[in-house]
Design a protein around this motif. Sequence first.
Motif, PDB file in Angstrom:
ATOM      1  N   LYS A 180     -14.620  -7.491  -3.537  1.00  0.00           N
ATOM      2  CA  LYS A 180     -14.767  -6.674  -2.339  1.00  0.00           C
ATOM      3  C   LYS A 180     -13.804  -7.129  -1.249  1.00  0.00           C
ATOM      4  O   LYS A 180     -13.571  -8.326  -1.067  1.00  0.00           O
ATOM      5  N   VAL A 181     -13.271  -6.143  -0.542  1.00  0.00           N
ATOM      6  CA  VAL A 181     -12.386  -6.404   0.595  1.00  0.00           C
ATOM      7  C   VAL A 181     -12.975  -5.717   1.817  1.00  0.00           C
ATOM      8  O   VAL A 181     -13.217  -4.505   1.804  1.00  0.00           O
ATOM      9  N   ARG A 182     -13.216  -6.489   2.875  1.00  0.00           N
ATOM     10  CA  ARG A 182     -13.755  -5.955   4.128  1.00  0.00           C
ATOM     11  C   ARG A 182     -12.695  -6.067   5.219  1.00  0.00           C
ATOM     12  O   ARG A 182     -12.055  -7.104   5.347  1.00  0.00           O
ATOM     13  N   GLN A 183     -12.552  -5.009   6.006  1.00  0.00           N
ATOM     14  CA  GLN A 183     -11.536  -5.019   7.056  1.00  0.00           C
ATOM     15  C   GLN A 183     -12.095  -4.363   8.316  1.00  0.00           C
ATOM     16  O   GLN A 183     -12.773  -3.334   8.256  1.00  0.00           O
ATOM     17  N   ILE A 184     -11.776  -4.977   9.455  1.00  0.00           N
ATOM     18  CA  ILE A 184     -12.121  -4.434  10.761  1.00  0.00           C
ATOM     19  C   ILE A 184     -10.843  -4.301  11.569  1.00  0.00           C
ATOM     20  O   ILE A 184      -9.917  -5.119  11.437  1.00  0.00           O
ATOM     21  N   ASP A 185     -10.779  -3.253  12.407  1.00  0.00           N
ATOM     22  CA  ASP A 185      -9.550  -2.959  13.138  1.00  0.00           C
ATOM     23  C   ASP A 185      -9.907  -2.414  14.519  1.00  0.00           C
ATOM     24  O   ASP A 185     -10.839  -1.620  14.670  1.00  0.00           O
ATOM     25  N   PHE A 186      -9.137  -2.868  15.528  1.00  0.00           N
ATOM     26  CA  PHE A 186      -9.209  -2.315  16.881  1.00  0.00           C
ATOM     27  C   PHE A 186      -7.800  -1.887  17.284  1.00  0.00           C
ATOM     28  O   PHE A 186      -6.851  -2.667  17.120  1.00  0.00           O
ATOM     29  N   GLY A 187      -7.672  -0.656  17.812  1.00  0.00           N
ATOM     30  CA  GLY A 187      -6.344  -0.161  18.122  1.00  0.00           C
ATOM     31  C   GLY A 187      -6.303   0.661  19.402  1.00  0.00           C
ATOM     32  O   GLY A 187      -7.317   1.202  19.857  1.00  0.00           O
TER      33      GLY A 187
ATOM     34  N   PRO B 147     -18.952   1.248   1.916  1.00  0.00           N
ATOM     35  CA  PRO B 147     -19.032   2.121   3.094  1.00  0.00           C
ATOM     36  C   PRO B 147     -17.868   1.892   4.054  1.00  0.00           C
ATOM     37  O   PRO B 147     -17.161   0.876   3.983  1.00  0.00           O
ATOM     38  N   SER B 148     -17.691   2.819   4.964  1.00  0.00           N
ATOM     39  CA  SER B 148     -16.730   2.642   6.049  1.00  0.00           C
ATOM     40  C   SER B 148     -17.113   3.562   7.202  1.00  0.00           C
ATOM     41  O   SER B 148     -17.798   4.575   7.002  1.00  0.00           O
ATOM     42  N   ALA B 149     -16.677   3.196   8.401  1.00  0.00           N
ATOM     43  CA  ALA B 149     -16.954   3.988   9.590  1.00  0.00           C
ATOM     44  C   ALA B 149     -15.808   3.788  10.575  1.00  0.00           C
ATOM     45  O   ALA B 149     -15.184   2.715  10.623  1.00  0.00           O
TER      46      ALA B 149
ATOM     47  N   THR C  69     -11.470   2.219  16.675  1.00  0.00           N
ATOM     48  CA  THR C  69     -11.926   1.052  15.931  1.00  0.00           C
ATOM     49  C   THR C  69     -12.464   1.514  14.584  1.00  0.00           C
ATOM     50  O   THR C  69     -12.908   2.666  14.438  1.00  0.00           O
ATOM     51  N   SER C  70     -12.420   0.643  13.590  1.00  0.00           N
ATOM     52  CA  SER C  70     -12.877   1.017  12.257  1.00  0.00           C
ATOM     53  C   SER C  70     -13.324  -0.227  11.502  1.00  0.00           C
ATOM     54  O   SER C  70     -12.881  -1.346  11.775  1.00  0.00           O
ATOM     55  N   TYR C  71     -14.219   0.023  10.548  1.00  0.00           N
ATOM     56  CA  TYR C  71     -14.676  -1.015   9.631  1.00  0.00           C
ATOM     57  C   TYR C  71     -14.842  -0.367   8.270  1.00  0.00           C
ATOM     58  O   TYR C  71     -15.350   0.755   8.149  1.00  0.00           O
ATOM     59  N   GLY C  72     -14.412  -1.076   7.228  1.00  0.00           N
ATOM     60  CA  GLY C  72     -14.537  -0.493   5.900  1.00  0.00           C
ATOM     61  C   GLY C  72     -14.520  -1.529   4.803  1.00  0.00           C
ATOM     62  O   GLY C  72     -14.054  -2.659   4.985  1.00  0.00           O
TER      63      GLY C  72
END
Length: 296
Positions: free
Chosen positions: A223-230, A148-150, A175-178
Amino acid sequence: LRTTLGTNVINQRLDNYNGIDLQYISSTGNAVVVNNRFNSWQFENYLTYNKSWGIHTLNAVAGVAWQHIDRYEVTARSQTYIDNFYNVNNLGAGAVVQAPGSFANAYGLQSYFGRINYTLLNKYLLTFTGRQDGSSKFGSDNRYAFFPSAAFAWKVNEEDFMQDLHAISNLKLRTSYGETGNSEINAYLADEIMGNYEVIFGGARAIGIGISRMGNPGLKWEKVRQIDFGVELGLFENRINIEFDWYRKRAMDMLLSAPVPRSSGYNEVSMNIGSMENKGVELALNTVNIRGKNFT
């Protein structure tokens, strides 16, 4: 609804002949013929829906994709020729004909995916995606995994309290998470593989078949999980643009080869072991210093 179908068909033949006059390579002649076949096809279907009503905008995509890859290769060789007449066109002319070799492998991918983009008042943006991916490279109980991602973005410069700040032409917070998956390993690593072996019985050579590699039916997706704030900031009609991002990415259940005790009769086995993390910041500055009629 959009449907695409593609295929790739490759047939190759490699001929290699070392003549009897090549003193330091093969003084007796050596011929090798390799035939290689690589076939793949991919079938994708996308259903897209768009709708706008009042202050709302919606874009939705749903799809399914299948992919199949197979390869086959056969090698034949002989040596000790009396002349160079036949080249590679009559391997039986060699006095020593070696046993032919061949191998085949195949694997497939199957994916179901969807995405929803929603915009409210042209300043609040939401995105949700999901993928169900399956690969024949993994064990029968672990072939499928969900990713999933959002993401959310806020166009702050569209708010009423920003309208008097004329120097700021763009201000966006996001912001995003995937999650994504990795299946880039060789086929059949989850299975035990058979191999040919030679032994001597009563002074004669005998050929048998045995297990040549340990399998791991529990092998699964990496699995690769990534979170981002921009933050995006545009000044003076976007003459100056600044972007700042902070991210953290973590890979889990990494697909690696792990050593096993030599007493088992094998050297290694493929496993989901280890993890790796990357994190940092990204900063970008773009400026339009001169904007004229004839020169920019």
